[in-house]
Design a protein around this motif. Sequence first.
Motif, PDB file in Angstrom:
ATOM      1  N   LEU A  30      13.932  18.427   9.547  1.00 10.98           N
ATOM      2  CA  LEU A  30      12.685  17.814   9.084  1.00 10.98           C
ATOM      3  C   LEU A  30      11.596  18.858   8.869  1.00 10.98           C
ATOM      4  O   LEU A  30      10.880  18.828   7.864  1.00 10.98           O
TER       5      LEU A  30
ATOM      6  N   ASN B  89       9.987  19.651   5.307  1.00  5.16           N
ATOM      7  CA  ASN B  89       8.547  19.463   5.115  1.00  5.16           C
ATOM      8  C   ASN B  89       7.900  20.726   4.547  1.00  5.16           C
ATOM      9  O   ASN B  89       7.017  20.644   3.685  1.00  5.16           O
TER      10      ASN B  89
ATOM     11  N   PRO C  98      12.018   8.800  15.172  1.00  3.05           N
ATOM     12  CA  PRO C  98      10.952   9.576  14.508  1.00  3.05           C
ATOM     13  C   PRO C  98      11.489  10.466  13.395  1.00  3.05           C
ATOM     14  O   PRO C  98      10.880  10.577  12.331  1.00  3.05           O
TER      15      PRO C  98
ATOM     16  N   GLU D 253      12.492   8.276  10.322  1.00  2.00           N
ATOM     17  CA  GLU D 253      11.310   7.740   9.645  1.00  2.00           C
ATOM     18  C   GLU D 253      10.585   8.825   8.852  1.00  2.00           C
ATOM     19  O   GLU D 253      10.136   8.594   7.728  1.00  2.00           O
ATOM     20  N   ASN D 254      10.470  10.002   9.445  1.00  2.00           N
ATOM     21  CA  ASN D 254       9.787  11.090   8.731  1.00  2.00           C
ATOM     22  C   ASN D 254      10.600  11.590   7.545  1.00  2.00           C
ATOM     23  O   ASN D 254      10.038  11.942   6.499  1.00  2.00           O
TER      24      ASN D 254
ATOM     25  N   PHE E 119      10.040   9.109   4.896  1.00  2.00           N
ATOM     26  CA  PHE E 119       8.697   9.306   4.325  1.00  2.00           C
ATOM     27  C   PHE E 119       8.685  10.465   3.338  1.00  2.00           C
ATOM     28  O   PHE E 119       8.098  10.371   2.245  1.00  2.00           O
TER      29      PHE E 119
END
Length: 387
Positions: free
Chosen positions: A138, A142, A236, A239-240, A243
């Motif tokens: 993640l 990101n 978490p 979900e991230n 997103f």
Amino acid sequence: MALNSKSAIQELLDRSGLEQANTRIDVLELNLSPGASPVWHPGLDDSGILPYLMDPVTPTLRVFFITSIRNGFEGFYQYINGWTDTGPASVWFSHQMDTGSSTYFLVDCPEGAKIDILRSAASQDTHIPLFCPFVIDLLIANECASSWRALVDEERELLLDWENNGGQGIPLQSIIYTPSATERLHGLFRNFRTIVEDVEDLRERLDFLIEIARKHESVLSNSTSSSSIQTPALYPAIENLEFLSSRCRIWKRWIANYGERTQLMMNLFFSIASQMDNRNNLDIANLTSKIAIETKRDSSSMITIAAVTMIFLPGTFISAVFSMVFFSLGTNRAGQTTLNAAPQLWYYFVITIPLTGLVFAVWQWWRRRRQADMGSKKQSGELSQEK
């Protein structure tokens, strides 16, 4: 284990099928130094492999035979981290369900993601989430997404500059025929087309991670009751990742919109250039029409002058011929000077008047014949175009 003979190699190959099932990592090392023999290192663990990851001093070939884990997940993927010189960020991961441990190999990790990982590991309050599977993925995803976002914002500013003031702070009409301006606009359109595909690749990687994370979560939930090892929840991370995937879809739509707007700018360039060319053509046509009218007026004047010349031309010719014959100066009986006309004066009028009429008749015949020839040629040309 040194392999000094073909028989030793064959013996190793014969039993490797039995030993390989019980070993995690095997290494074959070949050194090109004189007298060096191939070396076989079976049954290495994750810590034992570290010395072999260092760059050798002499030319060496190393082959790693890695057996996939039976109770866990492994994978390899790459991110394109913007338009940098470091190359794509490569990630290999391994999550073991029985021990709850994870292993990552990061090649050309983005600097921002590396700093976030180190900062989280150094903090007593935030190092625990690093143990959550796919948190490392993640952070890298990101950082790559942020790099693409910064690149999209940069290209978007260039597009807005073009839309507001032609990219140079001057009206578009002033740079329509500037080759560098057209090339920059084409380059901007090409960049948007490239970025939208790269963002789509990032979204596909995220969807891949989401799918793996959900499978990991499903297996983890089924084995939680029978396992005493506590593992962090995946919610978490999933979900991230979802997103980030949603943001990539939104960015893709906007980048496609920027590309379409750039295409509209290019079409506007061509439209304005065509309008300016048409305007120039109209100006040239009007100027040509004025020139034709002036030429026609000059032609009419020349016709008048030619007609007047034709009227006097026969008389001039006859006068030149008979100038010294019809008139002479003499003296009468009183001693006065007189102008005497020859009895043949009437020859002048008899010859000049008919000759003048003949010249006009010939000219009229020639003009009508020329007009008839031009009309027939024009009619034949129209017929050929219709065919």
